[in-house]
Enzyme design. Sequence first.
Site, PDB file in Angstrom:
ATOM      1  N   GLU A   1      -5.553  -7.535  -1.324  1.00 42.98           N
ATOM      2  CA  GLU A   1      -6.334  -7.775  -0.052  1.00 42.98           C
ATOM      3  C   GLU A   1      -7.448  -7.594   0.039  1.00 42.98           C
ATOM      4  OE1 GLU A   1      -4.253  -5.715   3.138  1.00 42.98           O
ATOM      5  OE2 GLU A   1      -2.447  -6.175   2.404  1.00 42.98           O
TER       6      GLU A   1
ATOM      7  N   GLU B   1       0.942  -1.063   0.067  1.00 47.11           N
ATOM      8  CA  GLU B   1       0.134   0.227   0.053  1.00 47.11           C
ATOM      9  C   GLU B   1       0.897   1.217  -0.129  1.00 47.11           C
ATOM     10  OE1 GLU B   1      -2.819  -0.521   3.223  1.00 47.11           O
ATOM     11  OE2 GLU B   1      -4.191  -1.521   1.898  1.00 47.11           O
TER      12      GLU B   1
HETATM   13  C1  IPT Z   1      -4.276  -3.219   4.908  1.00 42.59           C
HETATM   14  C2  IPT Z   1      -2.648  -3.489   5.136  1.00 42.59           C
HETATM   15  O1  IPT Z   1      -2.321  -3.707   3.875  1.00 42.59           O
HETATM   16  C3  IPT Z   1      -2.569  -4.895   5.981  1.00 42.59           C
HETATM   17  O2  IPT Z   1      -0.950  -5.026   6.500  1.00 42.59           O
HETATM   18  C4  IPT Z   1      -3.330  -4.894   7.379  1.00 42.59           C
HETATM   19  O3  IPT Z   1      -2.884  -3.836   8.007  1.00 42.59           O
HETATM   20  C5  IPT Z   1      -4.570  -4.515   6.939  1.00 42.59           C
HETATM   21  O4  IPT Z   1      -4.806  -3.225   6.096  1.00 42.59           O
HETATM   22  C6  IPT Z   1      -5.624  -4.428   8.240  1.00 42.59           C
HETATM   23  O5  IPT Z   1      -5.610  -5.436   8.792  1.00 42.59           O
HETATM   24  S1  IPT Z   1      -4.306  -1.339   5.225  1.00 42.59           S
HETATM   25  C7  IPT Z   1      -5.939  -0.878   4.508  1.00 42.59           C
HETATM   26  C8  IPT Z   1      -7.089  -1.241   5.678  1.00 42.59           C
HETATM   27  C9  IPT Z   1      -6.025   0.734   4.480  1.00 42.59           C
END
Ligand code: IPT
Length: 942
Positions: free
Chosen positions: A275, A188
């Site tokens: 994700e 990100e």
């Molecule tokens: C996203 C991250 O890439 C991951 O590492 C983890 O932090 C996840 O969120 C939340 O559990 S960040 C996204 C919600 C902006």
Amino acid sequence: MRLLAVALVLLGSLAATTPVVAAPAAETGGRHEVSYDRYSLMVDGERVMLWSGEFHYFRLPSPELWRDILEKIRAAGFTGVSLYFHWGYHSPSPGVYDFTGVRDVDRLLRMADELGLYVVARPGPYINAETSGGGFPAWLKTVEGRARSSDPGYRAAYTEWLGHLNPIIARHQVSRGGSVIAYNVENEYAVNVDAAYMEDLQRQARDAGIDVPIVHNNCCGGNLANWSSGKGAVQIPGVDDYPQSFDCHNPDAWGPWGDGVTRRLRDDAPVYAAEYQAGAIDLNNAGYDKCRELTGPSYMKVFYKNNAIASGATMFGYYMTFGGTSWGWLPQPNDVYTSYDYGSAITESRQLTAKYDEFKRQGYFMTTVAPLTKTDAATAPVPADPAVLARARANPDTGTQFVLVRQADLAGAADLSTTLDWTTPDGRYQVPVRVNGRDAKILVAGYDLGGQRLAWSSSEVLTHVTVSGRDVAVLYGRDGEQGSTVLRYDSAPTVQVLDGEVRHSYEDGDLRLDYRHTGLARVLVTGGGRQPLLLMLGTDETAARFWRQDTSAGPVLVRGASLVRSAEVRGDRLALRADTDRASDVEVFAPVRHLTVGGRPVPVRRTPSGSLLGSLPGPEQVRLPALTNWRHRAEPPGFDESGWTTADKTTTASPIKPKTLPVLYADEYGHHNGNVWYRGRFTATGAEKTVSVNAITGRRGIYLVWLNGRYLGSAPGGTQADSEPVNPDPGRGDFAVPEGLLSAGQQATLTVLVENMGHNDDWTADDVRHKQPRGLFGVAVEGSTAPISWQIRGSLPTDGERGPMNTGGLYGERAGWHLPGDGGGWQNTPGELTPGVSWYRTTFRLDLPRGHDVSLGLRFDDTTDRDYRVLVFVNGWNMGQYLNGVGPQREFVLPAGVLRDHNTLTFAVISTEAAQGDPGPVSLVTLGNHRTGAGADREPRR
Ligand code: IPT
């Protein structure tokens, strides 16, 4: 003109499908080519549905259980796993790296290879992940130069990390016979972006032999950098999406952060849901069961299916599929506590949930129905009721259509029934559909299902296999809903309803089946010019009882058992490795006559369905010992021992400068984890009034203050989690100097114990956040101008096999009191809570039934009125911190591997007050009990 256009199109498609890797044919033994186009990844030219679940090895300090999780992930139909690699977990200090034991990622990747699970390798260097420093080693806080940029100081540091890790990843690539299919740079990386840095990460990967596609998980849509074009762009940019947000107190939420449709970021690369929310962090202490509700089966049905059809994505990473435990000092304290259960499909104690069942229903479909790997948006059939929304995609080669039906109002709660006027590849039909509130379905038309032709169905496809020349298919719908399925035949087939109530009719080549979904109906169709078909029509529940496993004789189906880990056809025998949580039937659809489960023969009989049916025993009862015979030992508050380090630095690489000098930040003196003791000496005047302390601990941290051995009190430490504005007075505590405690001209000793709850992340990529210090930020004694000379004593860099993040700087930790083995000095007298640190320990023996997978936890049942906290050490492993009266966590998962037959349980108790009694009652609890095939013979897949 026309010729040129054709040539260009050809060129274009060639360019898009040219393998990223051109492995020489002569060398291919087990090697495969990875390529991609706008639709999907391909391995040796065959399209791949990368349906992967996120797993963090560092949150499960028991490598044998990695296999358990990976098998559970695979058994749900996932074809891949998404793996972060945690720099700080491997590196206690600059130049020092450890990839052994629980950090043996080569072993992890070997397991994925053996299980045939593709891997998206995500080495950061920054990973976020709610872990200390967002995966950065804390020593990076002392390195000059902005992190997540091409600043030379930072570059030198991450070059070390990637220099160690990249070669390990490289040798496990699909192109070298392994299973790493993609490589994720950064995480990100959307604010404070630096394209040269993104380029360098990719260059370093390529230089290390990484030849699979490079991907990135772009954050949050909008106009933020997404690395899809220009300098620093990656081959396959993906998107992270968390439509349900993280407010687990409000589990009925419905898409507060949008509808979660993954954007296409490049025309020449597949759509990648890098994700996709599959759980939530428990930001506001609701407890993870609420997070599991927030992201439960209804959410999964509507959002996942909607996304699949709206976006046409063929690469998915579900975050998290198993969350695990932020043991030791792994948590990033501003967002999480010890448990990282995440409300995910597989619980922290490795149990399968209703979400797992939903993953299985969707995963089996996504990975069985091959035409899904190449689809274009298509015109959807129009529902008679506009309150129902239909959306379609079609495979341009096979014509197969996929129609999503859901409520037009995503949050609609009505129970809608309507008809689709559907022009399928096999003709135009009026298809009855029902969509209840918070439900969605993907319907299929024009599909060559094994040897059958599925014209359409209003039921959903779970999966199908072909066993000995016969198709076995499972379709399903919600309990009680009507379903209809039309299959095509050359002539009227013979239809036998073996189970349940199914009406059938044949007209113009269409065999139409009508039924109500309840239990599991079975229909045998023979003749009609096709190979036989056993069609099973189930409900959500009965469909989820099926397991599909690949064998050398092709995929097989199993019904029953609480988990089927693997299946192997050996001659006329099917060997299953399976678990049961109760006695149950087991039914197999495989080209065999005999069955073994966990290596033991299971008597079976042939059923009218052509399957084999037997029964499996449930688990034996588990008996746990009571935790008794506690012994006790007080930690000296360190007023006079020697061997402390002088703390006299006057500069720091942190952009946050201290309130008073010297710099007392723990990291500056190499103490990166856990508690830190400070001792300040000054010459008293007797006029001192107040000791003012500022300490930064991270959320929920505390510090305790003594003056000349007298306890002055405690205060919550500061968090300073936000970049702006920087709080000039964090974690402030003012402690009155007791009358007569200090006298003029005499030396005074101030002692402070500061907890370091873990390090901030660097989401903002600006150093202001992640380089926020831990430890003392400023100390002033009102009424005195005497200089204070400081000393510090904190954690050792690493705790051997347990690594750099296990152990802090308590006296007892440095002396090894948390380790098994008596060492002397423990008293049988029960301890009272006294301000400061006291240690408790007991031993217990486990006698668990053999061949069982028992998951155990430690439970605290105290009332919440006393203010203390407990570091839980099991055989030396710090399995988390219990905060009495703070936060929701009362149970701590203790994984096998850390737990053995003989165990030493040690508590380091920090109390801010004197109180009666010890931290009682504490007990072992059973969090899961399965008779397991986990340990039975395994046969490698590849
Ligand atoms: C996203 C991250 O890439 C991951 O590492 C983890 O932090 C996840 O969120 C939340 O559990 S960040 C996204 C919600 C902006």
